[in-house]
Motif scaffolding. Structure first.
Motif, PDB file in Angstrom:
ATOM      1  N   MET A   1       0.856  -1.190   0.000  1.00  0.00           N
ATOM      2  CA  MET A   1       0.000   0.000   0.000  1.00  0.00           C
ATOM      3  C   MET A   1       0.902   1.255   0.000  1.00  0.00           C
ATOM      4  SD  MET A   1      -3.053  -1.258   0.061  1.00  0.00           S
ATOM      5  CE  MET A   1      -4.361  -0.266   0.736  1.00  0.00           C
ATOM      6  N   ALA A   2       0.436   2.274  -0.649  1.00  0.00           N
ATOM      7  CA  ALA A   2       1.192   3.535  -0.685  1.00  0.00           C
ATOM      8  C   ALA A   2       0.253   4.667  -0.268  1.00  0.00           C
ATOM      9  CB  ALA A   2       1.736   3.781  -2.086  1.00  0.00           C
ATOM     10  N   GLN A   3       0.767   5.498   0.637  1.00  0.00           N
ATOM     11  CA  GLN A   3      -0.078   6.536   1.223  1.00  0.00           C
ATOM     12  C   GLN A   3       0.121   7.886   0.526  1.00  0.00           C
ATOM     13  OE1 GLN A   3       0.726   7.534   5.390  1.00  0.00           O
ATOM     14  NE2 GLN A   3      -1.427   7.074   5.813  1.00  0.00           N
ATOM     15  N   LEU A   4      -0.994   8.575   0.301  1.00  0.00           N
ATOM     16  CA  LEU A   4      -0.900   9.915  -0.295  1.00  0.00           C
ATOM     17  C   LEU A   4      -0.395  10.897   0.757  1.00  0.00           C
ATOM     18  CD1 LEU A   4      -4.231  10.107  -2.346  1.00  0.00           C
ATOM     19  CD2 LEU A   4      -1.902  10.043  -3.260  1.00  0.00           C
ATOM     20  N   ILE A   5       0.606  11.683   0.385  1.00  0.00           N
ATOM     21  CA  ILE A   5       1.143  12.632   1.373  1.00  0.00           C
ATOM     22  C   ILE A   5       0.458  13.989   1.282  1.00  0.00           C
ATOM     23  CG2 ILE A   5       3.409  11.507   1.468  1.00  0.00           C
ATOM     24  CD1 ILE A   5       4.381  14.054  -0.162  1.00  0.00           C
ATOM     25  N   ALA A   6      -0.434  14.137   0.292  1.00  0.00           N
ATOM     26  CA  ALA A   6      -1.167  15.404   0.133  1.00  0.00           C
ATOM     27  C   ALA A   6      -2.450  15.100  -0.621  1.00  0.00           C
ATOM     28  CB  ALA A   6      -0.328  16.400  -0.663  1.00  0.00           C
ATOM     29  N   ASP A   7      -3.396  16.023  -0.556  1.00  0.00           N
ATOM     30  CA  ASP A   7      -4.591  15.870  -1.388  1.00  0.00           C
ATOM     31  C   ASP A   7      -4.162  15.946  -2.853  1.00  0.00           C
ATOM     32  OD1 ASP A   7      -6.217  15.824   0.832  1.00  0.00           O
ATOM     33  OD2 ASP A   7      -6.719  17.965   0.732  1.00  0.00           O
ATOM     34  N   PRO A   8      -4.857  15.220  -3.763  1.00  0.00           N
ATOM     35  CA  PRO A   8      -4.561  15.379  -5.188  1.00  0.00           C
ATOM     36  C   PRO A   8      -4.668  16.862  -5.562  1.00  0.00           C
ATOM     37  CG  PRO A   8      -5.993  13.509  -4.850  1.00  0.00           C
ATOM     38  CD  PRO A   8      -5.889  14.207  -3.518  1.00  0.00           C
ATOM     39  N   ARG A   9      -3.704  17.328  -6.340  1.00  0.00           N
ATOM     40  CA  ARG A   9      -3.634  18.755  -6.658  1.00  0.00           C
ATOM     41  C   ARG A   9      -3.919  18.941  -8.144  1.00  0.00           C
ATOM     42  NH1 ARG A   9       1.211  22.497  -7.639  1.00  0.00           N
ATOM     43  NH2 ARG A   9       2.408  20.613  -8.081  1.00  0.00           N
ATOM     44  N   GLU A  10      -4.875  19.809  -8.472  1.00  0.00           N
ATOM     45  CA  GLU A  10      -5.158  20.034  -9.892  1.00  0.00           C
ATOM     46  C   GLU A  10      -4.043  20.883 -10.478  1.00  0.00           C
ATOM     47  OE1 GLU A  10      -9.016  21.656 -10.985  1.00  0.00           O
ATOM     48  OE2 GLU A  10      -8.861  20.562 -12.889  1.00  0.00           O
ATOM     49  N   HIS A  16      -4.581  15.873 -12.386  1.00  0.00           N
ATOM     50  CA  HIS A  16      -4.219  15.971 -10.969  1.00  0.00           C
ATOM     51  C   HIS A  16      -2.863  15.332 -10.722  1.00  0.00           C
ATOM     52  CE1 HIS A  16      -8.538  16.716 -10.662  1.00  0.00           C
ATOM     53  NE2 HIS A  16      -8.260  17.308  -9.518  1.00  0.00           N
ATOM     54  N   GLU A  17      -2.127  15.957  -9.816  1.00  0.00           N
ATOM     55  CA  GLU A  17      -0.873  15.344  -9.360  1.00  0.00           C
ATOM     56  C   GLU A  17      -1.165  14.574  -8.078  1.00  0.00           C
ATOM     57  OE1 GLU A  17       3.162  17.533  -8.442  1.00  0.00           O
ATOM     58  OE2 GLU A  17       1.885  17.326  -6.674  1.00  0.00           O
ATOM     59  N   LEU A  18      -0.694  13.321  -8.021  1.00  0.00           N
ATOM     60  CA  LEU A  18      -0.804  12.514  -6.802  1.00  0.00           C
ATOM     61  C   LEU A  18       0.608  12.236  -6.304  1.00  0.00           C
ATOM     62  CD1 LEU A  18      -3.679  12.039  -8.095  1.00  0.00           C
ATOM     63  CD2 LEU A  18      -3.616   9.787  -7.040  1.00  0.00           C
ATOM     64  N   ALA A  19       0.827  12.454  -5.020  1.00  0.00           N
ATOM     65  CA  ALA A  19       2.162  12.253  -4.435  1.00  0.00           C
ATOM     66  C   ALA A  19       2.058  11.185  -3.352  1.00  0.00           C
ATOM     67  CB  ALA A  19       2.690  13.555  -3.860  1.00  0.00           C
ATOM     68  N   PHE A  20       2.829  10.107  -3.521  1.00  0.00           N
ATOM     69  CA  PHE A  20       2.800   8.979  -2.588  1.00  0.00           C
ATOM     70  C   PHE A  20       4.092   8.913  -1.775  1.00  0.00           C
ATOM     71  CE2 PHE A  20       0.280   7.557  -6.260  1.00  0.00           C
ATOM     72  CZ  PHE A  20      -0.873   7.097  -5.640  1.00  0.00           C
ATOM     73  N   ALA A  21       3.965   8.555  -0.494  1.00  0.00           N
ATOM     74  CA  ALA A  21       5.154   8.168   0.273  1.00  0.00           C
ATOM     75  C   ALA A  21       5.568   6.801  -0.278  1.00  0.00           C
ATOM     76  CB  ALA A  21       4.803   8.060   1.752  1.00  0.00           C
ATOM     77  N   TRP A  22       6.844   6.664  -0.668  1.00  0.00           N
ATOM     78  CA  TRP A  22       7.252   5.464  -1.409  1.00  0.00           C
ATOM     79  C   TRP A  22       8.490   4.844  -0.781  1.00  0.00           C
ATOM     80  CZ3 TRP A  22       4.641   2.806  -4.876  1.00  0.00           C
ATOM     81  CH2 TRP A  22       5.309   1.847  -5.629  1.00  0.00           C
ATOM     82  N   ASP A  23       8.308   3.627  -0.190  1.00  0.00           N
ATOM     83  CA  ASP A  23       9.487   2.957   0.371  1.00  0.00           C
ATOM     84  C   ASP A  23       9.825   1.689  -0.411  1.00  0.00           C
ATOM     85  OD1 ASP A  23       7.476   1.311   1.170  1.00  0.00           O
ATOM     86  OD2 ASP A  23       7.745   1.603   3.319  1.00  0.00           O
ATOM     87  N   GLY A  24       9.211   1.540  -1.596  1.00  0.00           N
ATOM     88  CA  GLY A  24       9.519   0.407  -2.470  1.00  0.00           C
ATOM     89  C   GLY A  24      10.791   0.677  -3.257  1.00  0.00           C
ATOM     90  N   ALA A  77      -7.795  11.513  -0.664  1.00  0.00           N
ATOM     91  CA  ALA A  77      -7.342  12.635   0.156  1.00  0.00           C
ATOM     92  C   ALA A  77      -6.043  12.264   0.849  1.00  0.00           C
ATOM     93  CB  ALA A  77      -8.405  12.979   1.199  1.00  0.00           C
ATOM     94  N   LYS A  78      -5.377  13.284   1.340  1.00  0.00           N
ATOM     95  CA  LYS A  78      -4.134  13.104   2.094  1.00  0.00           C
ATOM     96  C   LYS A  78      -4.326  12.031   3.173  1.00  0.00           C
ATOM     97  CE  LYS A  78      -0.995  15.653   5.074  1.00  0.00           C
ATOM     98  NZ  LYS A  78      -0.661  16.931   5.688  1.00  0.00           N
ATOM     99  N   GLY A  79      -3.393  11.092   3.249  1.00  0.00           N
ATOM    100  CA  GLY A  79      -3.463  10.044   4.274  1.00  0.00           C
ATOM    101  C   GLY A  79      -4.102   8.753   3.778  1.00  0.00           C
TER     102      GLY A  79
END
Ligand SMILES: Cc1cc2nc3c(=O)[nH]c(=O)nc-3n(C[C@H](O)[C@H](O)[C@H](O)COP(=O)(O)OP(=O)(O)OC[C@H]3O[C@@H](n4cnc5c(N)ncnc54)[C@H](O)[C@@H]3O)c2cc1C
Length: 252
Positions: A1-10, A16-24, A77-79
């Motif tokens: 699973m990967a968590q969004l660190i912010a709300d999707p940003r238009e 939209h930009e989606l930003a994930f915390a990524w430890d893979g 959404a974020k989280g």
């Protein structure tokens, strides 16, 4: 699973930009991730997205809303944690030194930003031709401007940058400089035109295919493309391939 660190940003109309915390594993430019867009079974099939950027444990993608899955992604959404596989597929060659021309169309510009950063880090000069339908769909161009040595924006209607398609402008850009390689991503018709121009100028060309994917991991053969070397699965043999070997008419 990967968590969004912010709300999707238009970042542009319908993008939209989606930003994930990524430890893979760290992705390479041109690789993609495969996202299960919701928790239920409809839609069942994962959706593939190129990596727009990866640094300091954050992986970013740019999603253009075209249907149910992509619309659903913009509503997280974020989280929130999403089921994400990757990085998958074969990426672009990252040349060391010389000069590379990047040619993007629409959401196909996304993987070229990550590639531009990797090339510049290797001391390679980068020119980018960034094509879009209109000014409202040009996203994150300030980030491209920061990293590329030269950025040429083109829009079909002339509302931003120069008017015309990337294929219209390409001969002039090639006349103005010597390039060791062209890397492109965008609609198949655009990449076909870019490949024809590259081949006629004897410049090696790599294309990142965005045809329909099924499983995304090579099992279903849903993304098969016809090449001079036989059928290839875009998800595992690509999505980045040598443009000159693809039988483009099979993708029209
Ligand atoms: C390797 C790869 C990388 C990609 N990278 C990105 C990216 O960085 N950003 C991004 O926004 N999109 C990207 N795409 C395309 C993205 O995967 C599709 O837009 C998405 O799967 C559509 O899902 P949906 O449920 O919203 O649309 P659907 O409901 O499945 O379809 C909606 C409409 O979009 C069309 N469509 C669906 N998939 C594609 C496709 N692959 N090519 C052309 N038309 C399609 C359908 O024909 C239909 O008209 C990529 C595709 C591939 C194969």
């Amino acid at each position: 699973m990967a968590q969004l660190i912010a709300d999707p940003r238009e970042v542009a109309r319908g993008h939209h930009e989606l930003a994930f915390a990524w430890d893979g594993a760290a992705p390479l430019p041109g690789q993609f991730i495969s996202i299960k867009v919701n928790e239920g079974s409809d839609p069942l099939i994962r959706r593939p997205f190129s990596v727009y950027d990866f640094r300091e444990g954050v992986l970013r993608i740019v999603v253009k809303s075209v249907g149910r899955g992509t619309r659903e992604l913009s509503r997280y959404a974020k989280g929130d944690a999403l089921d994400v596989l990757g990085p998958l597929g074969r990426g672009f060659s990252v040349r060391e030194g010389g000069s590379v021309l990047l040619v993007g169309g629409g959401v196909g510009n996304a993987p070229l930003y990550f590639l531009a950063r990797a090339l510049v880090a290797k001391g390679t000069a980068v020119t980018c031709v960034y094509g879009s339908r209109d000014a409202g769909q040009v996203y994150l161009s300030h980030e491209f401007l920061e990293v590329c040595d030269r950025l040429v924006i083109t829009t079909d209607d002339g509302s931003a940058g120069q008017q015309g398609t990337v294929a219209d402008l390409l001969p002039g850009v090639l006349d103005g400089g010597a390039f060791d390689m062209i890397c492109t991503c965008g609609p198949a018709l655009m990449m076909k035109a870019v490949t024809e121009i590259a081949v006629s100028r004897k410049v090696p060309v790599e294309v990142s295919l965005e045809n329909y994917f099924g499983c995304g991991v090579g099992l279903c053969y849903g993304c098969t493309v016809d090449t001079v070397n036989g059928n290839r699965r875009a998800c595992v043999d690509g999505p980045v391939m040598d443009g000159s070997v693809i039988r483009w008419d099979s993708l029209d």
